[in-house]
Enzyme design. Structure first.
Site, mmCIF file in Angstrom:
data_model
loop_
_atom_site.group_PDB
_atom_site.id
_atom_site.type_symbol
_atom_site.label_atom_id
_atom_site.label_comp_id
_atom_site.label_asym_id
_atom_site.label_seq_id
_atom_site.Cartn_x
_atom_site.Cartn_y
_atom_site.Cartn_z
ATOM 1 N N SER A 148 -15.139 81.312 69.076
ATOM 2 C CA SER A 148 -16.154 82.091 69.785
ATOM 3 C C SER A 148 -17.560 81.546 69.595
ATOM 4 C CB SER A 148 -16.119 83.546 69.321
ATOM 5 O OG SER A 148 -14.867 84.105 69.622
ATOM 6 N N THR A 149 -17.838 80.968 68.442
ATOM 7 C CA THR A 149 -19.195 80.507 68.164
ATOM 8 C C THR A 149 -19.189 79.106 67.576
ATOM 9 O OG1 THR A 149 -19.217 81.351 65.897
ATOM 10 C CG2 THR A 149 -19.941 82.868 67.632
#
Length: 191
Positions: free
Chosen positions: A9-10
């Site tokens: 996600s990041t």
């Protein structure tokens, strides 16, 4: 041909992405598509992977939540792969490798996808409860409105003749924030 897809996600999860790529390579994937993007955002690399696979190929992921956050989302992808004659293999589903080319694999995938969705919804519910509690205790203020703090800078750059797009890029804020700052009078200015 085995085609891998890895996602975190990041960008702070670089080690997790590298671990997925390592596992996909060890599973025999000849090509791996990888990206840092939320599962609810457009996933360009997943789209490229699905476009790349051909009949007889298998798309491989390490975990089902790397591919989709909901059972419906997962089965949309599986249907798209099925239409191309492509299978899906999940390397770590309850400690087992699951392949959608078998009826048993599809059943297990469906069960675990339901559990993954349930787990995500429970986590979001707990998060909402925690935020509500913190707000009621006056401990939760939300994120600081960074664009408002830069309103004077927005107006100064605008006076220098910069366009809203140039201002947004220079200050690291959205164009909408630039327009709002330009519409709002400066502090102490006559209304």
């Amino acid at each position: 041909m085995l085609i891998g897809y890895a996602r975190t996600s990041t960008t702070e999860q670089e080690a997790g992405l590298q671990a997925q790529q390592r596992d996909l390579g060890a599973a025999g994937c000849e090509k791996v598509y990888a990206e840092h993007v939320s599962s609810v955002a457009p996933r360009a690399q997943l789209k490229l992977a699905v476009e790349f696979v051909r009949e007889g190929d298998t798309l491989v992921v390490t975990k089902v939540d790397r591919l989709a956050r909901s059972t419906v989302g997962l089965w949309d992808i599986v249907r798209e792969l099925d239409a191309k004659g492509v299978g899906l293999r999940v390397l770590n589903l309850g400690g087992e490798t699951v392949d959608t080319r078998s009826a048993t694999g599809r059943l297990i995938l469906n069960i675990f996808a339901g559990f993954a969705q349930f787990e995500r919804e429970m986590m979001l519910e707990r998060q909402r409860e925690g935020i509500a509690k913190a707000k009621s205790e006056g401990k939760y203020k939300g994120r600081k409105p960074t664009a408002r703090a830069k309103a004077d800078d927005v107006r100064a750059l605008h006076r220098e003749g910069k366009t809203p797009t140039e201002i947004a890029k220079a200050l690291g804020i959205g164009r909408g924030s630039v327009y709002r700052a330009l519409e709002t009078p400066a502090a102490g200015a006559p209304s």
